[in-house]
Design a protein around this motif. Structure first.
Motif, PDB file in Angstrom:
ATOM      1  N   LYS A 151      -1.576  -9.948   4.229  1.00  0.00           N
ATOM      2  CA  LYS A 151      -0.405  -9.208   3.719  1.00  0.00           C
ATOM      3  C   LYS A 151      -0.644  -7.695   3.732  1.00  0.00           C
ATOM      4  N   ARG A 152      -1.869  -7.291   3.472  1.00  0.00           N
ATOM      5  CA  ARG A 152      -2.199  -5.864   3.439  1.00  0.00           C
ATOM      6  C   ARG A 152      -1.926  -5.237   4.805  1.00  0.00           C
ATOM      7  N   LEU A 155       1.938  -4.733   5.318  1.00  0.00           N
ATOM      8  CA  LEU A 155       2.481  -3.566   4.613  1.00  0.00           C
ATOM      9  C   LEU A 155       1.950  -2.265   5.214  1.00  0.00           C
ATOM     10  N   TYR A 159       4.408   0.577   6.783  1.00  0.00           N
ATOM     11  CA  TYR A 159       4.315   1.969   6.332  1.00  0.00           C
ATOM     12  C   TYR A 159       4.129   2.902   7.531  1.00  0.00           C
ATOM     13  N   ALA A 207       0.782  -2.433  -2.399  1.00  0.00           N
ATOM     14  CA  ALA A 207       1.765  -1.396  -2.072  1.00  0.00           C
ATOM     15  C   ALA A 207       1.207  -0.008  -2.389  1.00  0.00           C
TER      16      ALA A 207
END
Length: 322
Positions: A151-152, A155, A159, A207
């Motif tokens: 997941k990192r 994101l 970004y 996040a």
């Protein structure tokens, strides 16, 4: 790829209720746009929410895990011919369904040339698909980040491709605790969007680490499994389907609380704009906002839709909590 490309052929093939969209009122412009989407595209849709943010005219949007293209074709109408929508998905069969109906939709919408494209690739490695830094206004995702092991990385890539002031607006499944190894390795639970669900607190830490503003909750609803065998595997863990918005706000630490007035200029939201679970802006009404919200409104595509005065709000009264 096996589950979404071959085993699932229609919505009714799902084995739990995790990806069933909860009913809710939609703006007329969205309802009308949805009715123009091809029936095969809609039938092969497995999302857990309707990820349609506001203020979309002429925007460039990227859909992570676009599947059969339902959300892309819906958004294609809302951004208009001057906007553009890119869909990326790892499943070849889903991408083929989406591509097959490009000409149909452009004719239906009255567009001279396509404003949508579909790519096969991985949302953890958008660079491999040729997606450049700071090339999109908005990144959306509809119940697919849970399917990504990292997941990192998802994101971080979102970004990277967002322009300054850009937004990630996404719906997904979240867990009330970190999941056991038995659950995380269960094939059906993974395909059903549950075994890969992120512990909700981890979303906030990831996040922040990536650089986004703190997640802003838009909506959330409990997920019911509806399958006794799978409920036994899961145990006492609970799941929710939630929509969050993250913003790429640069220099937000210099922001101050303030007051804002919505001008009512967003199509479909002229009288009021429900921004998230904490803030609803009515046309012409003065609203006190905290420093975080002031920074988001000032730096994003919403800036032209508000009169913003910073340093004039009662900061002590602005500590909102979702």
């Amino acid at each position: 790829q096996e589950y979404y490309g071959k085993e699932l052929q229609k919505l009714e093939d799902l084995k739990t209720n995790a990806c069933v969209t909860s009913a809710g009122p939609l703006p007329k412009v969205v309802r009308d746009a949805l009715e123009r989407v091809h029936e095969e595209v809609v039938a092969r849709y497995y999302g857990c929410g309707l990820v349609i943010p506001q203020c979309l005219a002429s925007c460039r949007i990227l859909d992570l895990g676009s599947g059969s293209g339902r959300d892309c074709y819906l958004l294609s109408q809302l951004v208009g011919e001057r906007g553009h929508v890119t869909g990326i998905d790892m499943t070849e069969g889903q991408v083929e369904v989406a591509k097959k109906h490009i000409a149909y939709h452009m004719d239906k919408f009255g567009y001279q040339k396509p404003n949508v494209e579909f790519l096969q690739g991985y949302m953890e490695r958008l660079g491999d698909a040729g997606l450049a830094d700071e090339s999109y206004d908005i990144v959306i995702s509809n119940c697919v980040i849970n399917l990504a092991p990292d997941k990192r990385a998802v994101l971080r890539e979102a970004y990277r491709v967002l322009k300054p002031g850009g937004e990630m607006y996404f719906s997904d499944i979240y867990a009330s605790q970190r999941l056991s190894e038995a659950v995380r390795k269960h094939r059906v639970l993974w395909g059903e969007c549950l075994a890969g669900a992120l512990y909700w607190k981890d979303l906030y830490s990831i996040a922040e680490e990536v650089g986004f503003s703190p997640p802003r909750l838009v909506t959330a609803s409990p997920v019911t499994i509806g399958n006794k065998e799978l409920e036994g595997v899961i145990g006492d863990c609970r799941f929710v389907s939630a929509t969050f918005r993250l913003f790429k706000v640069l220099g937000s630490n210099q922001a101050r609380p303030g007051q804002v007035i919505y001008n009512g200029g967003i199509v479909g939201h002229e009288r009021e704009l429900v921004f998230d679970a904490s803030f609803t802006f009515k046309e012409g009404e003065v609203v006190d906002v905290d420093a975080e919200m002031a920074a988001i409104l000032q730096s994003s595509r919403f800036a032209e839709e508000f009169l913003i005065r910073t340093g004039e709000a009662n900061a002590a009264a602005l500590q909102s909590c979702c």
